[in-house]
Design a protein around this motif. Structure first.
Motif, PDB file in Angstrom:
ATOM      1  N   ALA A 112      -5.492  -5.384   2.470  1.00  0.00           N
ATOM      2  CA  ALA A 112      -5.222  -6.612   1.691  1.00  0.00           C
ATOM      3  C   ALA A 112      -5.679  -6.352   0.351  1.00  0.00           C
ATOM      4  O   ALA A 112      -5.271  -7.320  -0.750  1.00  0.00           O
ATOM      5  N   ARG A 113      -6.525  -5.282  -0.054  1.00  0.00           N
ATOM      6  CA  ARG A 113      -6.989  -5.072  -1.168  1.00  0.00           C
ATOM      7  C   ARG A 113      -6.266  -3.954  -2.162  1.00  0.00           C
ATOM      8  O   ARG A 113      -6.575  -3.675  -3.024  1.00  0.00           O
ATOM      9  N   ALA A 114      -5.019  -3.539  -1.458  1.00  0.00           N
ATOM     10  CA  ALA A 114      -4.445  -2.458  -1.942  1.00  0.00           C
ATOM     11  C   ALA A 114      -3.819  -2.843  -3.206  1.00  0.00           C
ATOM     12  O   ALA A 114      -3.605  -1.695  -3.995  1.00  0.00           O
ATOM     13  N   THR A 115      -3.655  -3.963  -3.870  1.00  0.00           N
ATOM     14  CA  THR A 115      -3.182  -4.274  -5.080  1.00  0.00           C
ATOM     15  C   THR A 115      -3.975  -4.078  -6.362  1.00  0.00           C
ATOM     16  O   THR A 115      -3.664  -4.223  -7.357  1.00  0.00           O
ATOM     17  N   GLU A 116      -5.440  -4.285  -5.877  1.00  0.00           N
ATOM     18  CA  GLU A 116      -6.636  -4.316  -6.735  1.00  0.00           C
ATOM     19  C   GLU A 116      -7.632  -3.440  -6.449  1.00  0.00           C
ATOM     20  O   GLU A 116      -8.553  -3.854  -5.751  1.00  0.00           O
ATOM     21  N   LEU A 117      -7.349  -2.200  -6.427  1.00  0.00           N
ATOM     22  CA  LEU A 117      -8.432  -1.187  -5.991  1.00  0.00           C
ATOM     23  C   LEU A 117      -9.688  -1.081  -6.983  1.00  0.00           C
ATOM     24  O   LEU A 117      -9.584  -1.057  -8.277  1.00  0.00           O
ATOM     25  N   ARG A 118     -10.903  -0.865  -6.549  1.00  0.00           N
ATOM     26  CA  ARG A 118     -11.995  -0.871  -7.414  1.00  0.00           C
ATOM     27  C   ARG A 118     -12.325   0.391  -7.794  1.00  0.00           C
ATOM     28  O   ARG A 118     -13.623   0.593  -8.095  1.00  0.00           O
ATOM     29  N   PHE A 119     -11.470   1.425  -7.772  1.00  0.00           N
ATOM     30  CA  PHE A 119     -11.953   2.711  -8.108  1.00  0.00           C
ATOM     31  C   PHE A 119     -11.522   3.185  -9.354  1.00  0.00           C
ATOM     32  O   PHE A 119     -10.490   2.716  -9.899  1.00  0.00           O
ATOM     33  N   ALA A 156       1.588   0.535  -4.712  1.00  0.00           N
ATOM     34  CA  ALA A 156       1.949   1.678  -4.989  1.00  0.00           C
ATOM     35  C   ALA A 156       1.456   2.469  -6.270  1.00  0.00           C
ATOM     36  O   ALA A 156       0.938   3.309  -6.336  1.00  0.00           O
ATOM     37  N   SER A 157       1.584   1.279  -7.392  1.00  0.00           N
ATOM     38  CA  SER A 157       0.952   1.553  -8.799  1.00  0.00           C
ATOM     39  C   SER A 157      -0.449   1.812  -8.847  1.00  0.00           C
ATOM     40  O   SER A 157      -1.133   2.787  -9.252  1.00  0.00           O
ATOM     41  N   GLU A 158      -1.136   1.080  -7.963  1.00  0.00           N
ATOM     42  CA  GLU A 158      -2.564   1.214  -7.858  1.00  0.00           C
ATOM     43  C   GLU A 158      -2.871   2.471  -6.984  1.00  0.00           C
ATOM     44  O   GLU A 158      -3.828   3.352  -7.375  1.00  0.00           O
ATOM     45  N   LEU A 159      -2.320   2.809  -6.098  1.00  0.00           N
ATOM     46  CA  LEU A 159      -2.524   4.141  -5.116  1.00  0.00           C
ATOM     47  C   LEU A 159      -2.364   5.270  -6.249  1.00  0.00           C
ATOM     48  O   LEU A 159      -3.091   6.218  -6.325  1.00  0.00           O
ATOM     49  N   ARG A 160      -1.087   5.155  -6.941  1.00  0.00           N
ATOM     50  CA  ARG A 160      -1.005   6.440  -8.011  1.00  0.00           C
ATOM     51  C   ARG A 160      -1.865   6.416  -8.955  1.00  0.00           C
ATOM     52  O   ARG A 160      -2.265   7.780  -9.219  1.00  0.00           O
ATOM     53  N   ARG A 161      -2.567   5.410  -9.455  1.00  0.00           N
ATOM     54  CA  ARG A 161      -3.647   5.362 -10.483  1.00  0.00           C
ATOM     55  C   ARG A 161      -5.029   6.098  -9.744  1.00  0.00           C
ATOM     56  O   ARG A 161      -5.409   6.807 -10.637  1.00  0.00           O
TER      57      ARG A 161
END
Length: 123
Positions: A59-66, A90-95
């Motif tokens: 549920a937090r995959a679109t706003e990662l805190r890292f 996907a953009s957050e994971l790539r970031r």
């Protein structure tokens, strides 16, 4: 015979998922494990390979805190269908991946005969 790729809901990985992890996630990697229900099997595999990991709810995959470039690998195994917004996730994971990092994503095949049978048995 097709093997399911998504991790089962128990504490064991499918052979296909274990093969993907063995191939693409090096021992000792620092990993982000995006989890849904039953995500303990991947965490146990990571622990067994000496990987440090952070488990993050899907549920937090679109706003990662890292911070940018925090992880060697990002894992989204069997929970792609639970994302409300796959592109921002996907953009957050790539970031959060370091340059050259691994993004490993699998999706559950809802049409797979075993999944249909399980749904029918629960109905």
């Amino acid at each position: 015979m097709d093997l399911p790729v998504a991790p089962p809901s128990g504490t064991e990985l499918s052979p296909a998922t274990q093969g993907l992890l063995d191939t693409f996630v090096p021992a000792g990697a620092h990993c982000l494990n995006v989890v849904g229900p039953g995500g303990t099997a991947v965490a146990a595999w990571l622990d067994g390979r000496g990987c440090s990991h952070v488990d993050e709810d899907v549920a937090r995959a679109t706003e990662l805190r890292f911070a940018d470039g925090s992880f060697d690998a990002a894992l989204l195994l069997g929970v792609l269908d639970r994302l409300r917004a796959p592109r921002p996730a996907a953009s957050e994971l790539r970031r959060v991946l370091r340059p050259g990092g691994v993004l490993l994503v699998t999706a559950t095949n809802g049409a797979y005969w075993r999944h249909r049978l399980d749904r029918a048995a629960r109905a």
